[in-house]
Design an enzyme around this catalytic site. Structure first.
Site, PDB file in Angstrom:
ATOM      1  N   GLU A 100       0.869  -1.196   0.010  1.00  0.00           N
ATOM      2  CA  GLU A 100      -0.010  -0.079  -0.023  1.00  0.00           C
ATOM      3  C   GLU A 100       0.920   1.310  -0.053  1.00  0.00           C
ATOM      4  O   GLU A 100       0.797   2.010   0.936  1.00  0.00           O
ATOM      5  CB  GLU A 100      -0.984  -0.095   1.171  1.00  0.00           C
ATOM      6  CG  GLU A 100      -1.745  -1.092   1.183  1.00  0.00           C
ATOM      7  CD  GLU A 100      -3.052  -1.030   2.323  1.00  0.00           C
ATOM      8  OE1 GLU A 100      -3.954  -1.712   2.280  1.00  0.00           O
ATOM      9  OE2 GLU A 100      -2.933  -0.253   3.118  1.00  0.00           O
TER      10      GLU A 100
ATOM     11  N   GLU B 246      -5.137  -8.630   1.392  1.00  0.00           N
ATOM     12  CA  GLU B 246      -5.802  -8.077   2.468  1.00  0.00           C
ATOM     13  C   GLU B 246      -7.266  -8.079   2.237  1.00  0.00           C
ATOM     14  O   GLU B 246      -7.602  -7.377   1.167  1.00  0.00           O
ATOM     15  CB  GLU B 246      -5.159  -6.852   3.101  1.00  0.00           C
ATOM     16  CG  GLU B 246      -3.797  -6.820   3.542  1.00  0.00           C
ATOM     17  CD  GLU B 246      -3.480  -5.689   4.265  1.00  0.00           C
ATOM     18  OE1 GLU B 246      -4.269  -4.885   4.597  1.00  0.00           O
ATOM     19  OE2 GLU B 246      -2.155  -5.182   4.412  1.00  0.00           O
TER      20      GLU B 246
END
Length: 485
Positions: free
Chosen positions: A178, A385
């Site tokens: 991320e 995720e």
């Protein structure tokens, strides 16, 4: 050394099963679970500094002890084996391996990851290593951090060190987790470490994170066996306009540019989108920032793309006469993370919310995966995720019942299954998270784990959702209609 499946398989839309070889895993991040913050040569990362700064983290919580995974990894691996996990996605702490972000490795730090991977392999669990999950060595931040070009080169050196140490054990590597959060929350809104609020620095950080990914991919390729796979994990925003108006469509375009295509453009397509450059030209000189050869480095081929998804992003044009409302799920700040689009208004997709006040909408995951499959055919995907925080507690009988999480997981796994049926080459799914842990600026107030952690005693209690997930893994399929989750 083990690797993930490399050949896609098809399935029918009515089938509740997943393809043979589908990778079932769970994920954690070093600072969130390891603890041992000052042991075996580890020095502070930006998250150590940030969490120890009064007012930054709820209740003054820090990751000094966290879930004590550093000392309890053997028991945690045994838990993974009991749950039937096929893979474990962990991150390596840069400041544990290379404390100053420069120079030789600290072997004691690398030894932890050697022990962990050996334990995983002995249990029949595939180790999946992420090189960076937001914990930049503080000395590199003191030298300028991600807005400085040199940090990307330091990251490539660190990637080489780690690959040489673990390359005989780990078959799948992720460079960055991320990077949008690292750049836009760390340097834009300041709700993540290092807590800076500089729009120009945000964009410079984004480019240097992209460059770091490319340079690290090259370093991994040079130091890993030819069978090893490389990837990056992006938290792509599934952006939706609130209405079908032209103004709301324009708001969605702007957020898509600064929230998604600032990474997918150079990494997957070899160029920054022209509209992004135009939207942000008043903040940074892209011609000065992007050097000759950068885009070739950044767009090195990857073996798969990691996708993190929790909730859709619904936007509309700014309210006349005022700044946009930032109900975007990314924390409260007087400074917007949406550099170049800070007047856009954000809305919840619905009123079914997790403890993070994130709207529950699994259709966004299906749209995201099928959209990537359409825009980048042939690129394997991995859900790296997905999960939810709820207000979990231990019952008088010693159990943790979390039916909301089971419902969340069921709907999102069904979205993955449907995306595969619709042609998306999704190779696996990693539940966030294996353990309750330090949830960044929320401290220990939010619980995402399949396994409950009593932080006072470090006792682990698998939640009902953990047992449900274990059954899904065992079957390689979701419960059929009429079965209880």
């Amino acid at each position: 050394m083990t690797a993930v499946r490399t050949e896609p398989t098809a399935q029918s839309a009515s089938d509740t099963s997943f393809p043979p070889g589908f990778v079932w895993g769970a994920a954690t991040a070093a600072y969130q679970v390891e603890g041992a913050a000052a042991e075996d040569g580890r020095t502070p990362s930006i998250w150590d500094t940030y969490s120890h700064t009064p007012g930054r983290v709820r209740n003054g919580d820090t990751g000094d002890i966290a879930a004590d995974h550093y000392h309890r990894y053997q028991g945690d691996v045994a838990l993974m084996k009991d749950l039937g996990l096929k893979a474990y996605r962990f991150s390596v702490s840069w400041s544990r391996v290379q404390p100053t972000g420069r120079g030789p490795a600290v072997e004691r730090g690398l030894d932890f990851y050697r022990r962990l991977t050996d334990e995983l392999l002995e249990a029949g669990i595939t180790p999946v290593a992420t090189l960076y999950h937001w914990d930049l060595p503080q000395e590199l931040e003191d030298a300028g951090g991600w807005p400085q070009r040199d940090t990307a080169h330091r990251f490539a050196d660190y990637a080489e060190i780690t690959a040489r140490a673990l390359g005989d054990r780990v078959g799948l590597w992720t460079t960055l987790n991320e990077p949008w959060c690292s750049a836009f929350l760390g340097y834009g809104s300041g709700v993540h470490a290092p807590g800076r609020t500089d729009p120009a620095a945000t964009l410079r950080a984004a480019h240097h994170l992209n460059l770091a990914h490319g340079l690290a991919t090259g370093a991994l390729r040079e130091n890993l066996p030819s069978t090893a796979q490389t990837s990056i994990t992006l938290n792509l925003h599934q952006v939706r306009p609130l209405t079908d108006s032209a103004a709301d469509a324009e708001a969605a375009r702007r957020i898509d540019a600064v929230g998604n295509r600032i990474f997918t453009g150079p990494i997957l397509d070899g160029a920054y989108p022209e509209d992004l450059l135009a939207d942000t030209a008043h903040l940074v000189d892209w011609a000065e920032l992007v050097h000759d050869g950068d885009l070739a480095e950044i767009s090195r081929p990857i073996d798969l793309l990691g996708v993190n998804y929790y909730s859709p992003t619904v936007v509309s044009a700014a309210v006349e006469g005022g700044a946009g409302t930032r109900n975007d799920g990314h924390g409260a700040s007087d400074h917007s993370p949406w550099t170049g689009a800070d007047d856009v208004t954000f809305h919840l997709a619905n009123d079914q919310l997790t403890a993070m006040n994130w709207a529950i909408d699994a259709s966004g995951l299906h749209t995201l995966l099928t959209g990537l499959a359409a825009s980048h055919p042939g690129l394997p995907l991995m859900v790296t995720e997905n999960g939810a925080a709820f207000d979990d507690y231990v019952s008088p009988e010693g159990r943790v019942n979390d039916p909301q999480r089971i419902a969340y997981l069921h709907s999102h796994l069904d979205a993955v299954r449907q995306a595969i049926a619709d042609g998306a080459d999704v190779r696996g799914y990693f539940l966030w998270s294996l353990l309750d842990n330090f949830e960044w600026s929320y401290g220990y107030s939010k619980r995402f784990g399949a396994v409950y952690v009593d932080y006072g005693t470090q006792r682990r209690i698998p939640k009902a959702s953990a047992h449900w997930y274990a059954e899904v893994i065992r079957r390689n399929a979701l419960p059929s209609a009429g079965e209880q989750g």
